[in-house]
Design a protein around this motif. Structure first.
Motif, PDB file in Angstrom:
ATOM      1  N   MET A 145       0.854  -1.189   0.000  1.00 38.98           N
ATOM      2  CA  MET A 145       0.000   0.000   0.000  1.00 38.98           C
ATOM      3  C   MET A 145       0.893   1.244   0.000  1.00 38.98           C
ATOM      4  SD  MET A 145      -1.416  -1.136   3.760  1.00 38.98           S
ATOM      5  CE  MET A 145      -2.658   0.096   4.019  1.00 38.98           C
ATOM      6  N   LYS A 146       0.284   2.434  -0.082  1.00 38.83           N
ATOM      7  CA  LYS A 146       1.092   3.644  -0.136  1.00 38.83           C
ATOM      8  C   LYS A 146       0.511   4.731   0.763  1.00 38.83           C
ATOM      9  CE  LYS A 146       2.753   3.498  -4.947  1.00 38.83           C
ATOM     10  NZ  LYS A 146       2.412   4.022  -6.306  1.00 38.83           N
TER      11      LYS A 146
ATOM     12  N   ASN B 137      -0.714  16.992   5.064  1.00 37.53           N
ATOM     13  CA  ASN B 137      -1.625  15.950   5.553  1.00 37.53           C
ATOM     14  C   ASN B 137      -1.177  14.617   4.967  1.00 37.53           C
ATOM     15  OD1 ASN B 137      -3.586  17.692   6.832  1.00 37.53           O
ATOM     16  ND2 ASN B 137      -4.115  18.354   4.758  1.00 37.53           N
ATOM     17  N   VAL B 138      -1.354  13.549   5.738  1.00 34.75           N
ATOM     18  CA  VAL B 138      -0.946  12.216   5.285  1.00 34.75           C
ATOM     19  C   VAL B 138      -2.188  11.390   4.970  1.00 34.75           C
ATOM     20  CG1 VAL B 138       0.252  10.095   5.938  1.00 34.75           C
ATOM     21  CG2 VAL B 138       1.191  12.319   6.608  1.00 34.75           C
ATOM     22  N   TRP B 139      -2.165  10.754   3.795  1.00 35.32           N
ATOM     23  CA  TRP B 139      -3.328  10.001   3.314  1.00 35.32           C
ATOM     24  C   TRP B 139      -2.964   8.567   2.942  1.00 35.32           C
ATOM     25  CZ3 TRP B 139      -7.792  12.726   3.652  1.00 35.32           C
ATOM     26  CH2 TRP B 139      -7.694  14.118   3.680  1.00 35.32           C
ATOM     27  N   LEU B 140      -3.882   7.671   3.225  1.00 38.48           N
ATOM     28  CA  LEU B 140      -3.789   6.295   2.716  1.00 38.48           C
ATOM     29  C   LEU B 140      -4.940   6.098   1.735  1.00 38.48           C
ATOM     30  CD1 LEU B 140      -3.234   4.559   6.175  1.00 38.48           C
ATOM     31  CD2 LEU B 140      -1.539   4.673   4.334  1.00 38.48           C
ATOM     32  N   PHE B 141      -4.883   5.010   0.964  1.00 37.74           N
ATOM     33  CA  PHE B 141      -5.925   4.720  -0.024  1.00 37.74           C
ATOM     34  C   PHE B 141      -6.570   3.380   0.320  1.00 37.74           C
ATOM     35  CE2 PHE B 141      -7.275   3.281  -4.345  1.00 37.74           C
ATOM     36  CZ  PHE B 141      -8.153   4.319  -4.622  1.00 37.74           C
ATOM     37  N   ARG B 142      -7.808   3.387   0.756  1.00 43.29           N
ATOM     38  CA  ARG B 142      -8.583   2.188   1.054  1.00 43.29           C
ATOM     39  C   ARG B 142      -7.826   1.181   1.949  1.00 43.29           C
ATOM     40  NH1 ARG B 142     -11.970   0.741  -4.400  1.00 43.29           N
ATOM     41  NH2 ARG B 142     -13.480   0.149  -2.813  1.00 43.29           N
TER      42      ARG B 142
ATOM     43  N   LYS C 161       7.265  14.252  -0.486  1.00 40.75           N
ATOM     44  CA  LYS C 161       6.262  15.250  -0.883  1.00 40.75           C
ATOM     45  C   LYS C 161       6.229  15.427  -2.394  1.00 40.75           C
ATOM     46  CE  LYS C 161       7.578  17.500   3.130  1.00 40.75           C
ATOM     47  NZ  LYS C 161       8.529  18.382   3.663  1.00 40.75           N
ATOM     48  N   LYS C 162       7.309  15.040  -3.058  1.00 41.68           N
ATOM     49  CA  LYS C 162       7.427  15.295  -4.501  1.00 41.68           C
ATOM     50  C   LYS C 162       6.302  14.594  -5.272  1.00 41.68           C
ATOM     51  CE  LYS C 162      10.877  15.054  -8.086  1.00 41.68           C
ATOM     52  NZ  LYS C 162      12.035  14.325  -8.574  1.00 41.68           N
ATOM     53  N   ASP C 163       5.787  15.274  -6.279  1.00 42.32           N
ATOM     54  CA  ASP C 163       4.732  14.711  -7.120  1.00 42.32           C
ATOM     55  C   ASP C 163       5.135  13.337  -7.657  1.00 42.32           C
ATOM     56  OD1 ASP C 163       2.311  15.812  -7.460  1.00 42.32           O
ATOM     57  OD2 ASP C 163       2.659  16.443  -9.550  1.00 42.32           O
ATOM     58  N   GLY C 164       4.259  12.387  -7.553  1.00 44.83           N
ATOM     59  CA  GLY C 164       4.541  11.046  -8.081  1.00 44.83           C
ATOM     60  C   GLY C 164       5.210  10.135  -7.060  1.00 44.83           C
ATOM     61  N   SER C 165       5.813  10.743  -6.011  1.00 44.93           N
ATOM     62  CA  SER C 165       6.471   9.930  -4.983  1.00 44.93           C
ATOM     63  C   SER C 165       5.480   9.571  -3.882  1.00 44.93           C
ATOM     64  CB  SER C 165       7.631  10.705  -4.350  1.00 44.93           C
ATOM     65  OG  SER C 165       8.575  11.031  -5.325  1.00 44.93           O
ATOM     66  N   SER C 166       5.815   8.548  -3.127  1.00 46.17           N
ATOM     67  CA  SER C 166       4.954   8.139  -2.013  1.00 46.17           C
ATOM     68  C   SER C 166       5.783   7.279  -1.063  1.00 46.17           C
ATOM     69  CB  SER C 166       3.758   7.330  -2.533  1.00 46.17           C
ATOM     70  OG  SER C 166       4.240   6.181  -3.209  1.00 46.17           O
ATOM     71  N   LEU C 167       5.193   6.971   0.075  1.00 50.49           N
ATOM     72  CA  LEU C 167       5.838   6.022   0.985  1.00 50.49           C
ATOM     73  C   LEU C 167       5.205   4.666   0.727  1.00 50.49           C
ATOM     74  CD1 LEU C 167       7.897   6.011   3.423  1.00 50.49           C
ATOM     75  CD2 LEU C 167       5.864   5.779   4.865  1.00 50.49           C
ATOM     76  N   TYR C 168       5.974   3.759   0.140  1.00 49.80           N
ATOM     77  CA  TYR C 168       5.447   2.416  -0.100  1.00 49.80           C
ATOM     78  C   TYR C 168       5.441   1.666   1.231  1.00 49.80           C
ATOM     79  CZ  TYR C 168       4.599  -2.151  -2.060  1.00 49.80           C
ATOM     80  OH  TYR C 168       4.048  -3.373  -2.334  1.00 49.80           O
ATOM     81  N   ILE C 169       4.348   0.982   1.516  1.00 49.69           N
ATOM     82  CA  ILE C 169       4.164   0.309   2.815  1.00 49.69           C
ATOM     83  C   ILE C 169       4.064  -1.189   2.576  1.00 49.69           C
ATOM     84  CG2 ILE C 169       2.660   0.115   4.839  1.00 49.69           C
ATOM     85  CD1 ILE C 169       1.638   2.966   4.100  1.00 49.69           C
ATOM     86  N   ARG C 170       4.857  -1.951   3.285  1.00 50.19           N
ATOM     87  CA  ARG C 170       4.870  -3.397   3.097  1.00 50.19           C
ATOM     88  C   ARG C 170       4.544  -4.112   4.425  1.00 50.19           C
ATOM     89  NH1 ARG C 170       6.992  -6.942  -0.486  1.00 50.19           N
ATOM     90  NH2 ARG C 170       5.664  -5.752  -1.874  1.00 50.19           N
ATOM     91  N   PRO C 171       3.268  -4.410   4.677  1.00 53.04           N
ATOM     92  CA  PRO C 171       2.923  -5.258   5.816  1.00 53.04           C
ATOM     93  C   PRO C 171       3.115  -6.721   5.418  1.00 53.04           C
ATOM     94  CG  PRO C 171       1.082  -3.823   5.104  1.00 53.04           C
ATOM     95  CD  PRO C 171       2.090  -3.860   4.012  1.00 53.04           C
ATOM     96  N   PHE C 172       3.650  -7.541   6.304  1.00 56.22           N
ATOM     97  CA  PHE C 172       3.788  -8.972   5.989  1.00 56.22           C
ATOM     98  C   PHE C 172       3.734  -9.814   7.259  1.00 56.22           C
ATOM     99  CE2 PHE C 172       8.467  -9.464   6.906  1.00 56.22           C
ATOM    100  CZ  PHE C 172       8.829  -8.133   6.954  1.00 56.22           C
ATOM    101  N   VAL C 173       3.361 -11.067   7.063  1.00 55.70           N
ATOM    102  CA  VAL C 173       3.246 -12.008   8.184  1.00 55.70           C
ATOM    103  C   VAL C 173       3.911 -13.314   7.763  1.00 55.70           C
ATOM    104  CG1 VAL C 173       1.677 -13.128   9.820  1.00 55.70           C
ATOM    105  CG2 VAL C 173       0.935 -11.035   8.657  1.00 55.70           C
ATOM    106  N   PHE C 174       4.716 -13.888   8.636  1.00 52.90           N
ATOM    107  CA  PHE C 174       5.345 -15.167   8.273  1.00 52.90           C
ATOM    108  C   PHE C 174       5.517 -16.046   9.508  1.00 52.90           C
ATOM    109  CE2 PHE C 174       9.546 -14.523  10.049  1.00 52.90           C
ATOM    110  CZ  PHE C 174       9.642 -13.146  10.128  1.00 52.90           C
ATOM    111  N   ALA C 175       5.722 -17.344   9.231  1.00 50.84           N
ATOM    112  CA  ALA C 175       5.862 -18.347  10.283  1.00 50.84           C
ATOM    113  C   ALA C 175       7.263 -18.279  10.875  1.00 50.84           C
ATOM    114  CB  ALA C 175       5.600 -19.730   9.706  1.00 50.84           C
TER     115      ALA C 175
END
Ligand SMILES: Cc1ncc(COP(=O)(O)O)c(C=O)c1O
Length: 354
Positions: A76-77, A85-90, A132-146
């Motif tokens: 997600m991003k 302001n900080v926004w997430l998408f769905r 903040k730059k146009d087109g950039s974002s913070l990519y978010i990587r949630p993960f779960v493992f054994a």
């Protein structure tokens, strides 16, 4: 559900790396922010999440992730608008899909407040890392493992849920030519294709490398049974425009229920574009390419949002897509990214303020 945000322990790094990062020249997903969220499942329940300095994970060689591949993830991003302001998408859709994947891989499901409040706590600590730059974002990587141990093929008794983030520039794939797959499959009926299971991607690498060796950049996955139906484009959902109709296959056991895909369907319909969610055959696409009615093909996913396809190969023949001045791909990409980054009104309620 109760908020647990004030109960999340936060241990901050003493040595921030932020000054080493060139925020004007970010690649995609290759530098990582100062902190990560970690939450352990043990003694039959998820323990309190913590924000920690970004660090290696120490595991026993018998940890089941290494042997049985019990591992799932999300992508997600987060975006920062001009007023900071900080926004997430769905984001709740990512949370729900993580638990759909968890269930299929016999991983214990996460409580919603652990995911959402954990994510908010992490973004709060690392807010300076959101570009903040146009087109950039913070990519978010949630993960779960054994993380639990043992050489027996059964679900582990311990797991780790981690969220890491990576400030990222726009994902640009260049001119993408794809090969329609006739032999290999990424998923099968009754399998795990609808889940974001790590092994799905490992299974894609070899056939994708064969396509790269032939001069293509990606594989178009077809159904495992007949290879007659178009299913996904690499690790993206796929849209095909024939004349002025936008077509995408229905989700199934084999196709990931992409958040970008369902947003495009809703948005395109709202914009008056004729959308058909139905099975589409390779022969229909080849025929449309031959008679000139095939106008566009594009992949849809969080990383690139929309990635246009310039041409495709099938059974030793190559087909070029027309170069149109105005495409559904660029129109829909702009509409979605404007909503994501708070540049346009969000009549759908997709944007989520952190
Ligand atoms: C196999 C596959 N299909 C489709 C998608 C697109 O999903 P989303 O739009 O939720 O990122 C992804 C990426 O997450 C994927 O890995």
């Amino acid at each position: 559900m109760n908020s647990i945000i004030n109960d999340i322990e936060i241990i901050k790094t003493k040595t921030s790396k932020i000054n080493e990062v060139d925020f004007d020249n970010l690649k995609f997903g290759s530098v990582f922010s100062d902190h990560m969220l970690e939450c352990n499942f043990k003694d039959g329940k998820w323990q309190a999440p913590k924000v920690l300095p970004y660090q290696p994970i120490v595991l026993d060689p018998s940890a089941k992730i290494f042997h049985y591949g019990q591992s799932i993830f999300e992508g997600m991003k987060a975006y920062k608008d001009v007023d900071e302001n900080v926004w997430l998408f769905r984001p709740l859709d990512n949370f729900k899909r993580l638990n759909i994947s968890a269930k299929r891989l016999a991983i214990p499901e996460l409580p919603e407040n652990y995911f959402m409040d954990g994510l908010k706590a992490l973004l709060e600590v690392d807010q300076e890392w959101i570009p903040k730059k146009d087109g950039s974002s913070l990519y978010i990587r949630p993960f779960v493992f054994a993380s639990g141990n043992g050489f027996h093929a059964s679900p582990a008794d311990e797991y780790k849920f981690i969220i890491c983030t990576a400030p990222s520039g726009a994902y640009f794939a260049g001119e993408v030519r794809v090969l329609i797959e006739e032999k290999y499959s990424r998923s099968a009926n009754g399998g795990v294709g609808f889940a974001k299971a790590g092994g799905n991607y490992a299974g894609q690498f070899y056939p994708t490398q064969l396509a790269i060796d032939k001069g293509y950049q990606q594989v178009i996955w077809t159904d495992d049974n007949t290879h007659e139906y178009i299913e996904e484009a690499g690790a993206m959902n796929i849209f095909i425009r024939i004349n002025d109709t936008l077509i995408t296959g229905p989700t199934s056991d084999r196709i990931l229920d992409g958040i970008t895909r369902k947003s495009i369907i809703e948005l395109a319909k709202k914009e008056g574009i004729n959308v058909e969610v139905r099975k589409i055959t390779v022969s229909e696409v080849v025929e449309a390419a031959k008679n000139g009615s095939l106008k566009e093909m594009f992949g849809a996913g969080t990383a690139a949002v929309i990635s246009p396809i310039a041409g495709f190969g099938y059974k030793d023949a190559d087909y070029e897509l027309p170069k149109l001045d105005e495409t559904y791909a660029s129109f829909l990409k702009k509409r979605i990214t404007d909503i994501q980054t708070n540049k346009a009104e969000d009549i759908f309620g997709w944007r989520y303020k952190v």
